[in-house]
Design a protein around this motif. Structure first.
Motif, PDB file in Angstrom:
ATOM      1  N   ASN A  89      23.399   7.763   2.928  1.00 15.43           N
ATOM      2  CA  ASN A  89      23.446   6.841   4.057  1.00 15.43           C
ATOM      3  C   ASN A  89      22.390   7.217   5.076  1.00 15.43           C
ATOM      4  OD1 ASN A  89      25.674   6.067   2.758  1.00 15.43           O
ATOM      5  ND2 ASN A  89      27.072   6.219   4.472  1.00 15.43           N
ATOM      6  N   ASN A  90      21.766   6.240   5.638  1.00 18.75           N
ATOM      7  CA  ASN A  90      20.841   6.480   6.741  1.00 18.75           C
ATOM      8  C   ASN A  90      20.656   5.163   7.451  1.00 18.75           C
ATOM      9  OD1 ASN A  90      19.303   8.116   8.325  1.00 18.75           O
ATOM     10  ND2 ASN A  90      17.454   7.935   7.089  1.00 18.75           N
ATOM     11  N   VAL A  91      21.775   4.635   7.968  1.00 13.77           N
ATOM     12  CA  VAL A  91      21.715   3.288   8.514  1.00 13.77           C
ATOM     13  C   VAL A  91      20.944   3.228   9.825  1.00 13.77           C
ATOM     14  CG1 VAL A  91      23.880   2.641   7.395  1.00 13.77           C
ATOM     15  CG2 VAL A  91      23.925   3.462   9.744  1.00 13.77           C
ATOM     16  N   MET A  92      20.840   4.360  10.506  1.00 15.41           N
ATOM     17  CA  MET A  92      20.125   4.394  11.785  1.00 15.41           C
ATOM     18  C   MET A  92      19.245   5.625  11.826  1.00 15.41           C
ATOM     19  SD  MET A  92      22.941   3.382  14.563  1.00 15.41           S
ATOM     20  CE  MET A  92      21.693   3.775  15.713  1.00 15.41           C
TER      21      MET A  92
ATOM     22  N   PRO B 151      14.873   8.202  15.569  1.00 21.29           N
ATOM     23  CA  PRO B 151      13.553   7.724  16.014  1.00 21.29           C
ATOM     24  C   PRO B 151      12.482   8.799  15.889  1.00 21.29           C
ATOM     25  CG  PRO B 151      15.246   7.066  17.577  1.00 21.29           C
ATOM     26  CD  PRO B 151      15.894   8.024  16.617  1.00 21.29           C
TER      27      PRO B 151
ATOM     28  N   ARG C 258      11.048  20.780  16.276  1.00 24.28           N
ATOM     29  CA  ARG C 258      12.169  21.045  17.191  1.00 24.28           C
ATOM     30  C   ARG C 258      13.129  22.076  16.614  1.00 24.28           C
ATOM     31  NH1 ARG C 258      15.020  15.763  18.686  1.00 24.28           N
ATOM     32  NH2 ARG C 258      13.017  15.412  19.685  1.00 24.28           N
TER      33      ARG C 258
ATOM     34  N   GLU D 275      27.527  17.742   3.165  1.00 23.27           N
ATOM     35  CA  GLU D 275      28.772  17.291   2.544  1.00 23.27           C
ATOM     36  C   GLU D 275      29.122  18.180   1.349  1.00 23.27           C
ATOM     37  OE1 GLU D 275      28.921  13.199   1.325  1.00 23.27           O
ATOM     38  OE2 GLU D 275      30.884  13.454   0.390  1.00 23.27           O
TER      39      GLU D 275
ATOM     40  N   GLU E 182      34.548  15.069   9.422  1.00 19.13           N
ATOM     41  CA  GLU E 182      33.285  15.783   9.223  1.00 19.13           C
ATOM     42  C   GLU E 182      32.559  15.139   8.047  1.00 19.13           C
ATOM     43  OE1 GLU E 182      33.495  20.125   9.436  1.00 19.13           O
ATOM     44  OE2 GLU E 182      35.463  19.950  10.377  1.00 19.13           O
ATOM     45  N   GLU E 183      31.506  15.774   7.592  1.00 17.87           N
ATOM     46  CA  GLU E 183      30.630  15.142   6.599  1.00 17.87           C
ATOM     47  C   GLU E 183      31.363  14.752   5.314  1.00 17.87           C
ATOM     48  OE1 GLU E 183      29.978  17.919   8.237  1.00 17.87           O
ATOM     49  OE2 GLU E 183      27.942  17.892   9.041  1.00 17.87           O
ATOM     50  N   HIS E 184      32.388  15.513   4.936  1.00 19.91           N
ATOM     51  CA  HIS E 184      33.066  15.265   3.665  1.00 19.91           C
ATOM     52  C   HIS E 184      34.281  14.340   3.792  1.00 19.91           C
ATOM     53  CE1 HIS E 184      34.972  18.505   5.698  1.00 19.91           C
ATOM     54  NE2 HIS E 184      35.668  18.990   4.708  1.00 19.91           N
TER      55      HIS E 184
ATOM     56  N   ARG F  35      25.327  17.694  14.526  1.00 22.89           N
ATOM     57  CA  ARG F  35      25.877  17.114  13.288  1.00 22.89           C
ATOM     58  C   ARG F  35      26.556  15.774  13.577  1.00 22.89           C
ATOM     59  NH1 ARG F  35      29.558  21.481  11.663  1.00 22.89           N
ATOM     60  NH2 ARG F  35      30.371  19.944  10.208  1.00 22.89           N
TER      61      ARG F  35
ATOM     62  N   ILE G  16      26.257   9.756  13.112  1.00 17.95           N
ATOM     63  CA  ILE G  16      26.006   8.439  13.724  1.00 17.95           C
ATOM     64  C   ILE G  16      24.803   7.789  13.029  1.00 17.95           C
ATOM     65  CG2 ILE G  16      25.259   7.259  15.837  1.00 17.95           C
ATOM     66  CD1 ILE G  16      26.866   9.478  17.374  1.00 17.95           C
ATOM     67  N   GLU G  17      23.768   8.580  12.771  1.00 20.06           N
ATOM     68  CA  GLU G  17      22.586   8.033  12.102  1.00 20.06           C
ATOM     69  C   GLU G  17      22.901   7.611  10.668  1.00 20.06           C
ATOM     70  OE1 GLU G  17      19.706  11.144  12.544  1.00 20.06           O
ATOM     71  OE2 GLU G  17      19.237  10.611  14.624  1.00 20.06           O
ATOM     72  N   MET G  18      23.782   8.369   9.994  1.00 16.82           N
ATOM     73  CA  MET G  18      24.074   8.067   8.584  1.00 16.82           C
ATOM     74  C   MET G  18      25.058   6.916   8.419  1.00 16.82           C
ATOM     75  SD  MET G  18      24.113  11.736   6.607  1.00 16.82           S
ATOM     76  CE  MET G  18      25.248  12.579   7.675  1.00 16.82           C
ATOM     77  N   PHE G  19      25.990   6.774   9.363  1.00 17.36           N
ATOM     78  CA  PHE G  19      27.055   5.775   9.190  1.00 17.36           C
ATOM     79  C   PHE G  19      27.024   4.651  10.219  1.00 17.36           C
ATOM     80  CE2 PHE G  19      28.508   9.516   6.968  1.00 17.36           C
ATOM     81  CZ  PHE G  19      29.009   8.990   5.788  1.00 17.36           C
ATOM     82  N   GLY G  20      26.196   4.782  11.248  1.00 16.78           N
ATOM     83  CA  GLY G  20      26.167   3.758  12.294  1.00 16.78           C
ATOM     84  C   GLY G  20      27.284   3.987  13.303  1.00 16.78           C
ATOM     85  N   PRO G  21      27.258   3.238  14.411  1.00 16.82           N
ATOM     86  CA  PRO G  21      28.203   3.510  15.500  1.00 16.82           C
ATOM     87  C   PRO G  21      29.524   2.751  15.421  1.00 16.82           C
ATOM     88  CG  PRO G  21      26.581   1.922  16.224  1.00 16.82           C
ATOM     89  CD  PRO G  21      26.238   2.247  14.791  1.00 16.82           C
TER      90      PRO G  21
ATOM     91  N   GLU H  57      21.808  15.084  23.116  1.00 12.73           N
ATOM     92  CA  GLU H  57      21.195  15.195  21.784  1.00 12.73           C
ATOM     93  C   GLU H  57      20.675  13.828  21.316  1.00 12.73           C
ATOM     94  OE1 GLU H  57      20.349  17.634  19.934  1.00 12.73           O
ATOM     95  OE2 GLU H  57      19.851  16.553  18.087  1.00 12.73           O
TER      96      GLU H  57
ATOM     97  N   ARG I  91      17.619  12.922  23.225  1.00 13.79           N
ATOM     98  CA  ARG I  91      16.509  13.776  22.803  1.00 13.79           C
ATOM     99  C   ARG I  91      15.873  13.245  21.520  1.00 13.79           C
ATOM    100  NH1 ARG I  91      17.033  19.956  21.124  1.00 13.79           N
ATOM    101  NH2 ARG I  91      14.972  20.686  21.735  1.00 13.79           N
ATOM    102  N   ARG I  92      16.698  12.637  20.670  1.00 11.04           N
ATOM    103  CA  ARG I  92      16.167  12.069  19.426  1.00 11.04           C
ATOM    104  C   ARG I  92      15.528  10.707  19.646  1.00 11.04           C
ATOM    105  NH1 ARG I  92      20.388  13.582  14.514  1.00 11.04           N
ATOM    106  NH2 ARG I  92      20.791  15.727  15.191  1.00 11.04           N
TER     107      ARG I  92
ATOM    108  N   HIS J 228      17.269   7.878  20.747  1.00 15.03           N
ATOM    109  CA  HIS J 228      18.167   6.738  20.552  1.00 15.03           C
ATOM    110  C   HIS J 228      18.372   5.980  21.864  1.00 15.03           C
ATOM    111  CE1 HIS J 228      19.124   7.369  16.385  1.00 15.03           C
ATOM    112  NE2 HIS J 228      19.366   8.648  16.600  1.00 15.03           N
TER     113      HIS J 228
END
Lengths: 113, 270
Positions: A27-30, A33, A42, A93, B172-174, B200, B205-210, B235, B238-239, B241
């Motif tokens: 997954n990498n929906v977002m 940036p 960083r 994961e 968490e991730e799993h 993490r 948030i980046e992998m699954f959306g908000p 964080e 800083r990225r 978003h």
């Protein structure tokens, strides 16, 4: 050192279990940036420091009295390091699953709940 | 930025923490009932605790302009005592009409035992009977994956459960994918060592959306940081978003989920 672990029967079993886990979604929906170079800039020193902590801890275990090479937790650490070193996605994961108890879909019948 | 901490145990924090939260932009908190660090012996002990949650903490938070909401239950750790759990569950309806009570929580599993599962199911029955939203604790460390799957089995196995009114916390991730894919809200707990770091959480948030994703500090009497949500905000900024994305996770989403309770009468800051 890790090459020794790969031929260790218990460690091989752990590796097999992890390799049997369902494939991790990519997954990498977002996407961040920030690009990969910016992220590496960083995080490089922070990752370097954490890897050194792991290395120093393993050295500390080697220097200590006693023997933990057959301890399941030590074997989990060795397997975790091999997961970090491979190129497949979903490392976080897969590490989480490595450090998790198994789930049995039949638990309700087994526990009579 | 104004934000809401949807899971924080203020009974174990100092008044100075309320002041710090207010200065950092916290406008509301929700406090699930949890383990006090020792096993309580009687249902009356829980009655006193529920009075503390519904009366004392709400008043303490209000002194700093923070709106305080709470969730009631007997936590997973003490749920091993089924007899006591049943006494507490029978007493909870006394409090459900209190203005600050959002629902039943944080129910869940701790060591994934039969007794914990029985009490979880009885809490589910209570929530269904009184049409209450549910906030769920998932176990720690090596027990999390198994326990989360067991919890989803119990929820998914009951067609009366409205998944849009259930928050499965400490993902968490799993575990995050299964929770979101099954239609529940998911909460990420930002802890210094266990659970999840702000970095993490930003990754997830980046992998699954908000959508249907919350972040909380779960600040309590153990190693925890009540200002962890501002760390996540930092964080994400800083990225690079957007402010809209950040606000959705730390403000809009908690408001949307809490609005599933008739007792959520949020006063927006003007």
């Amino acid at each position: 050192m890790l090459l020794h672990k790969v031929v260790d029967p218990f460690h091989s079993t752990l590796l097999s279990v992890v390799s049997l886990l369902p494939p991790c979604p990519t997954n990498n929906v977002m996407p961040s940036p920030a690009d990969a170079t910016q992220l590496l800039d960083r995080h490089f020193l922070e990752v370097r420091a954490r890897l050194l902590e792991v290395a120093a801890t393993l050295d500390r275990l080697d220097r200590a009295e006693g023997e933990v090479t057959r301890d399941a937790r030590r074997e989990q650490i060795a397997t975790a390091i091999s997961i970090l070193a491979d190129a497949k996605p979903g490392r976080a994961e897969r590490l989480q699953r490595l450090f998790s108890r198994d789930y049995k879909a039949s638990w309700r019948a087994d526990m009579q709940v | 930025m104004d934000y809401i901490d949807p899971h924080i145990h203020m009974v174990s924090r100092t008044t100075d923490d309320y002041a710090t939260l207010a200065r950092m932009g916290c406008v509301a908190v929700s406090e699930p009932a949890f383990w006090a660090g020792f096993d309580r012996g009687t249902a009356d002990g829980f009655r006193d605790y529920f009075r503390q949650l519904t009366e004392v903490e709400a008043a303490r938070a209000a002194q700093y302009g923070i709106q305080h909401y709470c969730w009631l239950c007997i936590n997973a750790k003490e749920a091993e005592n089924v007899e006591l759990s049943r006494e507490v569950i029978a007493m909870i309806p006394e409090f459900l009409d209190h203005p600050g009570v959002l629902g039943i929580g944080e129910i869940g599993l701790n060591k994934n035992t039969r007794n914990e599962s029985i009490v979880f199911l009885e809490h589910m029955e209570l929530a269904i009977k009184y049409e209450q939203p549910i906030l769920i604790h998932t176990p720690h460390l090596e027990d999390k994956y198994q326990g989360t799957r067991m919890i989803l089995d119990m929820l998914n196995g009951d067609s009366r459960i409205d998944r849009s009114r259930v928050l499965v916390d400490h993902v968490e991730e799993h575990t995050i994918a299964a929770v979101l894919e099954d239609g529940y809200w998911a909460g990420m707990t930002l802890y210094p060592i266990s659970k999840c770091t702000p970095q993490r959480a930003a990754d997830m948030i980046e992998m699954f959306g908000p959508e249907r994703l919350l972040a909380n500090s779960a600040g309590d009497w153990g190693p925890s940081k009540p200002t962890a949500i501002p760390d996540l905000i930092f964080e994400l900024r800083r990225r690079g978003h957007s402010e809209d994305l950040i606000r959705k996770v730390v403000y809009d989403n908690p408001r949307e989920f809490f609005a599933k309770s008739k007792n959520f009468q949020f006063q927006q800051r003007v």
